[in-house]
Write a protein that holds these residues in place. Structure first.
Motif, PDB file in Angstrom:
ATOM      1  N   PRO A   9       0.690  -1.140   0.042  1.00  0.00           N
ATOM      2  CA  PRO A   9      -0.076   0.067  -0.063  1.00  0.00           C
ATOM      3  C   PRO A   9       0.788   1.367   0.026  1.00  0.00           C
ATOM      4  N   ASN A  10       2.144   1.184   0.239  1.00  0.00           N
ATOM      5  CA  ASN A  10       2.877   2.559   0.460  1.00  0.00           C
ATOM      6  C   ASN A  10       3.616   2.602  -0.923  1.00  0.00           C
ATOM      7  N   THR A  11       3.327   2.119  -2.006  1.00  0.00           N
ATOM      8  CA  THR A  11       4.051   2.377  -3.488  1.00  0.00           C
ATOM      9  C   THR A  11       3.074   2.410  -4.519  1.00  0.00           C
ATOM     10  N   ASP A  12       3.526   3.207  -5.417  1.00  0.00           N
ATOM     11  CA  ASP A  12       2.661   3.219  -6.846  1.00  0.00           C
ATOM     12  C   ASP A  12       3.441   2.638  -7.914  1.00  0.00           C
ATOM     13  N   GLU A  13       4.470   1.830  -7.569  1.00  0.00           N
ATOM     14  CA  GLU A  13       5.464   1.091  -8.560  1.00  0.00           C
ATOM     15  C   GLU A  13       5.021  -0.275  -8.463  1.00  0.00           C
ATOM     16  N   CYS A  14       5.139  -1.033  -9.829  1.00  0.00           N
ATOM     17  CA  CYS A  14       4.977  -2.401  -9.800  1.00  0.00           C
ATOM     18  C   CYS A  14       6.329  -2.903 -10.286  1.00  0.00           C
TER      19      CYS A  14
END
Length: 90
Positions: A37-42
């Motif tokens: 939940p703490n990242t917008d990266e994949c």
């Protein structure tokens, strides 16, 4: 391609806020999905459980060759090491 849920205990620390889910594809490929939940990266990774000990007799070096085929021989990245360079520039 079908997906089968395989319940497996995934041990994590108390401070780990990520969610984990293990699935098995119809071709028996095991996949670990992680949601943070703490990242917008994949990202995605793959572990191939073979190496030079898996070379057939008389075909020494086959696994190393296949490694190059996996990572260097694609239409999008036809030049050796171009994919690695792309990843480091992102």
């Amino acid at each position: 391609m079908g997906v089968e849920n395989k319940d497996a205990e995934i041990v994590k620390t108390r401070i780990d806020k990520r969610s984990y889910r293990r699935i098995v594809l119809r071709n028996s490929l095991q996949v670990l999905l992680i949601s943070d939940p703490n990242t917008d990266e994949c990202a995605a990774s793959m572990s191939v459980g073979v190496g030079y000990f898996s070379d057939p007799a008389g075909l020494e070096g086959l696994m190393h060759f296949l490694e190059h085929m996996l990572f260097y021989a694609s239409e999008k990245y036809p030049v050796e090491d171009s994919y690695s360079k792309y990843i480091t520039e992102v």
